[in-house]
Enzyme design. Structure first.
Site, mmCIF file in Angstrom:
data_model
loop_
_atom_site.group_PDB
_atom_site.id
_atom_site.type_symbol
_atom_site.label_atom_id
_atom_site.label_comp_id
_atom_site.label_asym_id
_atom_site.label_seq_id
_atom_site.Cartn_x
_atom_site.Cartn_y
_atom_site.Cartn_z
ATOM 1 N N LYS A 52 2.692 4.066 5.665
ATOM 2 C CA LYS A 52 3.798 4.915 6.134
ATOM 3 C C LYS A 52 3.233 6.207 6.703
ATOM 4 C CE LYS A 52 6.822 2.035 4.392
ATOM 5 N NZ LYS A 52 7.528 1.131 5.257
ATOM 6 N N SER A 82 7.404 -2.278 9.743
ATOM 7 C CA SER A 82 7.929 -0.941 9.435
ATOM 8 C C SER A 82 7.236 0.197 10.177
ATOM 9 C CB SER A 82 7.881 -0.670 7.934
ATOM 10 O OG SER A 82 6.553 -0.452 7.512
#
Length: 194
Positions: free
Chosen positions: A103, A57
């Site tokens: 993230k 990700s």
């Protein structure tokens, strides 16, 4: 000439058993290792941690199996900033829930975040993102106004279905942010500040 018993005479040294020197040396080493171990445990618990990247990700910024140095006190002493790469508790529910996520903070409290035409807009302005290598392929989203005390986060990999982030589980409160990643530690050829 009188000799006082028990007092060594000049020119003579007291004999020391090799066994007692060895024991004293061992004790000093064990004590030093114990102190060092305690300091590392305290630093690990309160100041930093190492985290391993799992998944894709955050590509192309981070790749699977890289080790990250995470500053755990960064948000105790300061505030998160747009662009910070953070480790957080996964706020989602369901079978694909993970313990932690890595993230990037995209939207700050009060910002309006929107994805349209494969591009990211923050407060109506196109956000230039040199850390990504593809447009947003998951479709348009927003506009979403980020609530006070919360942050909009996304993975750097914008390919279709590559990142579970605020587009699926919403903004995240500061309390879920466990720390700011400072740099990649391993492999050594990828060492860099984030």
């Amino acid at each position: 000439m009188k000799q006082t018993s028990g007092i060594p005479q000049p020119g003579r040294s007291r004999s020391v058993k090799p066994e007692s020197v060895w024991r004293r040396e061992l004790w000093e080493w064990l004590r030093a290792l114990g102190i060092a171990f305690t300091i590392v445990i305290l630093l690990w618990a309160f100041v930093f941690r190492l985290s391993t990247v799992k998944g894709e990700s955050m590509e192309p910024t981070l790749y699977e199996h890289e080790w990250l140095f995470v500053n755990k006190v960064a948000y105790e002493l300061g505030q998160p900033k747009a662009g910070d790469v953070v480790i957080l508790k996964d706020p989602s529910d369901g079978p694909d829930k993970k313990k932690f996520l890595v993230k990037r903070i995209i939207g700050m409290p009060g910002d309006t975040v929107e994805g349209k035409g494969g591009q990211l807009y923050v407060n109506g302005e196109l956000r230039v993102e040199p850390y990504t290598d593809s447009p947003i392929e998951d479709g348009d989203f927003g506009p979403i106004k980020v609530e006070d005390g919360k942050y909009f986060i996304m993975g750097d990999n914008r390919r279709l279905g590559a990142s579970k982030d605020s587009r699926t589980f919403g903004e995240v409160p500061k309390s879920l942010l466990l720390g700011r990643t400072e740099f990649i530690m391993w492999p050594i050829v990828r060492w860099k500040r984030l």
